[in-house]
Design a protein around this motif. Sequence first.
Motif, PDB file in Angstrom:
ATOM      1  N   LEU A  55     -18.550   8.292 -12.051  1.00 33.27           N
ATOM      2  CA  LEU A  55     -17.901   7.362 -11.134  1.00 33.27           C
ATOM      3  C   LEU A  55     -18.086   5.910 -11.576  1.00 33.27           C
ATOM      4  O   LEU A  55     -17.284   5.042 -11.223  1.00 33.27           O
ATOM      5  N   GLY A  56     -19.152   5.641 -12.367  1.00 31.50           N
ATOM      6  CA  GLY A  56     -19.346   4.300 -12.890  1.00 31.50           C
ATOM      7  C   GLY A  56     -18.213   3.866 -13.800  1.00 31.50           C
ATOM      8  O   GLY A  56     -17.923   2.682 -13.942  1.00 31.50           O
ATOM      9  N   ILE A  57     -17.584   4.844 -14.443  1.00 34.15           N
ATOM     10  CA  ILE A  57     -16.380   4.577 -15.244  1.00 34.15           C
ATOM     11  C   ILE A  57     -15.137   4.798 -14.394  1.00 34.15           C
ATOM     12  O   ILE A  57     -14.208   3.995 -14.394  1.00 34.15           O
ATOM     13  N   GLY A  58     -15.140   5.900 -13.628  1.00 38.45           N
ATOM     14  CA  GLY A  58     -13.948   6.290 -12.878  1.00 38.45           C
ATOM     15  C   GLY A  58     -13.607   5.369 -11.729  1.00 38.45           C
ATOM     16  O   GLY A  58     -12.433   5.078 -11.495  1.00 38.45           O
ATOM     17  N   ILE A  59     -14.631   4.878 -10.984  1.00 39.60           N
ATOM     18  CA  ILE A  59     -14.335   4.036  -9.827  1.00 39.60           C
ATOM     19  C   ILE A  59     -13.718   2.699 -10.223  1.00 39.60           C
ATOM     20  O   ILE A  59     -12.674   2.314  -9.680  1.00 39.60           O
ATOM     21  N   PRO A  60     -14.319   1.923 -11.191  1.00 34.01           N
ATOM     22  CA  PRO A  60     -13.621   0.703 -11.615  1.00 34.01           C
ATOM     23  C   PRO A  60     -12.226   0.989 -12.161  1.00 34.01           C
ATOM     24  O   PRO A  60     -11.279   0.260 -11.875  1.00 34.01           O
ATOM     25  N   ALA A  61     -12.119   2.081 -12.949  1.00 36.10           N
ATOM     26  CA  ALA A  61     -10.804   2.432 -13.493  1.00 36.10           C
ATOM     27  C   ALA A  61      -9.840   2.832 -12.386  1.00 36.10           C
ATOM     28  O   ALA A  61      -8.646   2.514 -12.440  1.00 36.10           O
ATOM     29  N   SER A  62     -10.362   3.521 -11.344  1.00 36.56           N
ATOM     30  CA  SER A  62      -9.483   3.933 -10.237  1.00 36.56           C
ATOM     31  C   SER A  62      -9.088   2.745  -9.367  1.00 36.56           C
ATOM     32  O   SER A  62      -7.953   2.667  -8.905  1.00 36.56           O
ATOM     33  N   ILE A  63     -10.032   1.819  -9.142  1.00 31.21           N
ATOM     34  CA  ILE A  63      -9.682   0.598  -8.404  1.00 31.21           C
ATOM     35  C   ILE A  63      -8.594  -0.152  -9.158  1.00 31.21           C
ATOM     36  O   ILE A  63      -7.589  -0.586  -8.588  1.00 31.21           O
ATOM     37  N   GLU A  64      -8.813  -0.272 -10.473  1.00 31.19           N
ATOM     38  CA  GLU A  64      -7.807  -0.925 -11.317  1.00 31.19           C
ATOM     39  C   GLU A  64      -6.467  -0.213 -11.206  1.00 31.19           C
ATOM     40  O   GLU A  64      -5.428  -0.826 -10.985  1.00 31.19           O
ATOM     41  N   SER A  65      -6.517   1.128 -11.353  1.00 28.57           N
ATOM     42  CA  SER A  65      -5.284   1.902 -11.388  1.00 28.57           C
ATOM     43  C   SER A  65      -4.564   1.900 -10.048  1.00 28.57           C
ATOM     44  O   SER A  65      -3.348   1.712  -9.982  1.00 28.57           O
ATOM     45  N   VAL A  66      -5.342   2.090  -8.953  1.00 29.44           N
ATOM     46  CA  VAL A  66      -4.712   2.153  -7.629  1.00 29.44           C
ATOM     47  C   VAL A  66      -4.140   0.796  -7.240  1.00 29.44           C
ATOM     48  O   VAL A  66      -2.996   0.699  -6.765  1.00 29.44           O
ATOM     49  N   LEU A  67      -4.916  -0.275  -7.436  1.00 29.57           N
ATOM     50  CA  LEU A  67      -4.402  -1.596  -7.074  1.00 29.57           C
ATOM     51  C   LEU A  67      -3.262  -2.015  -7.991  1.00 29.57           C
ATOM     52  O   LEU A  67      -2.313  -2.672  -7.570  1.00 29.57           O
ATOM     53  N   PHE A  68      -3.375  -1.615  -9.276  1.00 35.17           N
ATOM     54  CA  PHE A  68      -2.290  -1.920 -10.201  1.00 35.17           C
ATOM     55  C   PHE A  68      -1.010  -1.204  -9.780  1.00 35.17           C
ATOM     56  O   PHE A  68       0.061  -1.810  -9.680  1.00 35.17           O
ATOM     57  N   ASN A  69      -1.137   0.111  -9.541  1.00 33.84           N
ATOM     58  CA  ASN A  69       0.051   0.862  -9.122  1.00 33.84           C
ATOM     59  C   ASN A  69       0.472   0.495  -7.709  1.00 33.84           C
ATOM     60  O   ASN A  69       1.641   0.636  -7.352  1.00 33.84           O
ATOM     61  N   GLY A  70      -0.505   0.037  -6.881  1.00 37.31           N
ATOM     62  CA  GLY A  70      -0.141  -0.492  -5.578  1.00 37.31           C
ATOM     63  C   GLY A  70       0.718  -1.741  -5.717  1.00 37.31           C
ATOM     64  O   GLY A  70       1.659  -1.964  -4.951  1.00 37.31           O
ATOM     65  N   GLY A  71       0.383  -2.562  -6.723  1.00 31.99           N
ATOM     66  CA  GLY A  71       1.221  -3.724  -7.005  1.00 31.99           C
ATOM     67  C   GLY A  71       2.611  -3.320  -7.452  1.00 31.99           C
ATOM     68  O   GLY A  71       3.619  -3.918  -7.052  1.00 31.99           O
ATOM     69  N   LYS A  72       2.665  -2.262  -8.290  1.00 30.80           N
ATOM     70  CA  LYS A  72       3.979  -1.745  -8.694  1.00 30.80           C
ATOM     71  C   LYS A  72       4.750  -1.232  -7.481  1.00 30.80           C
ATOM     72  O   LYS A  72       5.972  -1.383  -7.393  1.00 30.80           O
ATOM     73  N   LEU A  73       4.006  -0.634  -6.556  1.00 32.23           N
ATOM     74  CA  LEU A  73       4.637  -0.143  -5.336  1.00 32.23           C
ATOM     75  C   LEU A  73       5.221  -1.298  -4.529  1.00 32.23           C
ATOM     76  O   LEU A  73       6.304  -1.188  -3.945  1.00 32.23           O
ATOM     77  N   LEU A  74       4.502  -2.426  -4.511  1.00 32.00           N
ATOM     78  CA  LEU A  74       5.005  -3.610  -3.804  1.00 32.00           C
ATOM     79  C   LEU A  74       6.281  -4.133  -4.450  1.00 32.00           C
ATOM     80  O   LEU A  74       7.200  -4.573  -3.745  1.00 32.00           O
ATOM     81  N   THR A  75       6.350  -4.061  -5.787  1.00 33.19           N
ATOM     82  CA  THR A  75       7.599  -4.466  -6.436  1.00 33.19           C
ATOM     83  C   THR A  75       8.740  -3.521  -6.063  1.00 33.19           C
ATOM     84  O   THR A  75       9.904  -3.929  -6.008  1.00 33.19           O
ATOM     85  N   GLN A  76       8.398  -2.245  -5.784  1.00 32.90           N
ATOM     86  CA  GLN A  76       9.422  -1.315  -5.306  1.00 32.90           C
ATOM     87  C   GLN A  76       9.939  -1.733  -3.929  1.00 32.90           C
ATOM     88  O   GLN A  76      11.105  -1.519  -3.597  1.00 32.90           O
TER      89      GLN A  76
END
Length: 487
Positions: A263-284
């Motif tokens: 999770l030390g690798i997965g959680i930062p990567a997941s925060i990055e990924s979810v917020l990043f894709n959440g931003g993409k969702l906002l562009t949608q």
Amino acid sequence: MQKFSAPLIAAIARTSWYAKRRSWRVLFWREVTPLAVPIFFENLCVLLMGVMSTFLVSWLGKEAMAGVGLADSFNIVVISFFAAIDLGTTVVVAFSLGRLDRERALAATRQSLIIMTLFAVSLALLIEFVGPQIIDLIADRATPQVKQLALSYLQITAWSYPVAAIALIGCGALRGAGNTKIPMLINGGMNILNIIISSLLIYGCGFWHGIGFVGAGLGLTLSRYIGAAAVIYVLVIGFVPALKISLKSYLTPLNTSILREVLGIGIPASIESVLFNGGKLLTQVFVAAMGTDVIAGNFIAFSIASLINLPGNALGSSATIIVGRRLGLGQLGQPERMLRHIFWLATLIVSVLALLTVPFAGLLAGFYTEDPAVIRVVKMLIWLNAAFMPVWAASWVLPAGLKGARDARYTMWVSLLSMWGGRIVVGWLLGIWLGFGVTGIWLGMIVDWLIRGTCFWRRLNSGGWLWKYRPLTAASGTRPSGQGTEG
């Protein structure tokens, strides 16, 4: 002709690449290709599952296609979270097996599967209750028909989340163990099943006329269940001896230290990924207000762009495994050398592919739709994508390699800054405020690439991405293995 070729050959001979060309060739054929080629086909199959769902419903009308596109924009956020935990599992497995610590690799795989399956089931239940609110949030100005179709597709495919998590994490662990062929075969099988099952459910066979639009989501879900069963079977039987996990072992207590490492690798990567894709969702959300033609065209263009990016994504995943494995062996010089080679290779490949799509943009769009208005949108976006593709690899391949060195927090902060400061703000200013429409939204995406690429390139050159490993080498009093070597 010789006047021009002789100086060119002389210039190439003076480059650092020329002196090391034989070692680059060995690296490419012995390490990069055995990993990247199966990962490419695996990623292709994963992508085609979504693309084929869109393609199969495209002949039901642009409303159906827009509905799938809107629902999938949320599904991508969820799947990206699972993929981030999959990344953590891959790195820990590769690093552990590099140190010949099989028990740690097994525990990391087993515990990731347990935790993420439970989380995915909870999320699927939640979507049953809040699905309408999610669709209202991401498609507030879409037509009622499109919103209803999107809700139907979302609620059906949400029940594939648990098995999607199992398939992603299991395949990630197998890749970390160095086996990329089995994940490729599993994902290839899932894609073939998705096409067959979805086609039959949507359009029927013989005297049965099928169930229409609902069949797309149901076919995708059923094929993922079969794929997850195949992953569990592979792990139980022990096709990869280093990762043989019995069903009984899933009932053993969790090892929190190993789970923290994943999770030390997965959680930062997941925060990055979810917020990043959440931003993409906002562009949608921005695009959803621009009409059905633009929604459909934007989604088709993203599907085509995703196909172009596949070789780069495969090379990025290979970089994650290679960097993690080499660092597990105690080497510091080799990972950086290999990452640079993979980066330039990815840049060349995706740039050439993007250039080839320029004259065929209309033809590619024609595979999805016959609507001239939608095709015009797709052509414009594909041309724009091709113009800026040379900067794509720095923004996506380099961070994949950095995560192999467990430098996940840096990549997380850079991605959040570039997404929300670049893609969202610039996209809104150009697309909405200045009235450039969907072109402005994509220009915001390109600004995001430029910010990411600049930051990751500087991180690579600074050597700061290896901060977790230099102290260990210094403490052991040994010279880093592979430093300054060619092999």
